[in-house]
Design a protein around this motif. Sequence first.
Motif, PDB file in Angstrom:
ATOM      1  N   ILE A   7       0.843  -1.188   0.000  1.00 50.99           N
ATOM      2  CA  ILE A   7       0.000   0.000   0.000  1.00 50.99           C
ATOM      3  C   ILE A   7       0.881   1.242   0.000  1.00 50.99           C
ATOM      4  O   ILE A   7       1.697   1.454   0.896  1.00 50.99           O
ATOM      5  CB  ILE A   7      -0.947  -0.011   1.217  1.00 50.99           C
ATOM      6  CG1 ILE A   7      -1.832  -1.255   1.132  1.00 50.99           C
ATOM      7  CG2 ILE A   7      -1.766   1.266   1.265  1.00 50.99           C
ATOM      8  CD1 ILE A   7      -2.648  -1.530   2.362  1.00 50.99           C
ATOM      9  N   ASP A   8       0.716   2.038  -1.052  1.00 48.65           N
ATOM     10  CA  ASP A   8       1.455   3.279  -1.203  1.00 48.65           C
ATOM     11  C   ASP A   8       0.549   4.260  -1.952  1.00 48.65           C
ATOM     12  O   ASP A   8       0.246   4.054  -3.135  1.00 48.65           O
ATOM     13  CB  ASP A   8       2.743   3.027  -1.979  1.00 48.65           C
ATOM     14  CG  ASP A   8       3.596   4.278  -2.153  1.00 48.65           C
ATOM     15  OD1 ASP A   8       3.157   5.381  -1.740  1.00 48.65           O
ATOM     16  OD2 ASP A   8       4.698   4.156  -2.708  1.00 48.65           O
ATOM     17  N   SER A  12       0.816   4.460  -8.573  1.00 50.62           N
ATOM     18  CA  SER A  12      -0.352   4.131  -9.383  1.00 50.62           C
ATOM     19  C   SER A  12      -0.670   2.645  -9.176  1.00 50.62           C
ATOM     20  O   SER A  12       0.228   1.835  -8.917  1.00 50.62           O
ATOM     21  CB  SER A  12      -0.095   4.421 -10.855  1.00 50.62           C
ATOM     22  OG  SER A  12       0.963   3.622 -11.332  1.00 50.62           O
ATOM     23  N   GLU A  13      -1.952   2.315  -9.276  1.00 51.89           N
ATOM     24  CA  GLU A  13      -2.372   0.942  -8.992  1.00 51.89           C
ATOM     25  C   GLU A  13      -2.170   0.031 -10.196  1.00 51.89           C
ATOM     26  O   GLU A  13      -2.471   0.409 -11.331  1.00 51.89           O
ATOM     27  CB  GLU A  13      -3.834   0.915  -8.576  1.00 51.89           C
ATOM     28  CG  GLU A  13      -4.085   1.588  -7.250  1.00 51.89           C
ATOM     29  CD  GLU A  13      -5.538   1.495  -6.808  1.00 51.89           C
ATOM     30  OE1 GLU A  13      -6.418   1.310  -7.656  1.00 51.89           O
ATOM     31  OE2 GLU A  13      -5.764   1.619  -5.601  1.00 51.89           O
TER      32      GLU A  13
END
Length: 143
Positions: A7-8, A12-13
Amino acid sequence: MKVNFFIDENQSEYIDFHVKKLTPAMQLVVDELQKQDVVLWGYQEKIVTPLKLDEIIRIRTESAEVYAQDMGGVYKVKHRIYQLVELLPDNFIQISSGEIVNFNFIDHLKLSGKGNIVLILNNGDETYVSRRYVSKIKRRLGI
């Protein structure tokens, strides 16, 4: 199978799968993930609004036009029902050739002795499951 989440908020996912082979079950997961990115645009007079899929109650055909209904109102949609069945996530259930409902907005069902099903939605609206879709709905609901 090992699953990791990194998780950041600044990243971008994206999703990478490292598998020995692509199984039908994995393909279903991929298909569902890709459906989450669907943007449905709703038209009200001269205003065009992106609709949040998790807020759409139902989508129906009326007078050869397709309309999506959420708690905020009714919006004209530029897709056909058959296209939306393919695009929308699994919580949308087709109940007739002209209507799709969001499973999450079904309050309860009324079953008749003749096998008909009436869906009562959270907003109080009633809609009917066509005979052709009754067995599919029963299977989906586990009844």
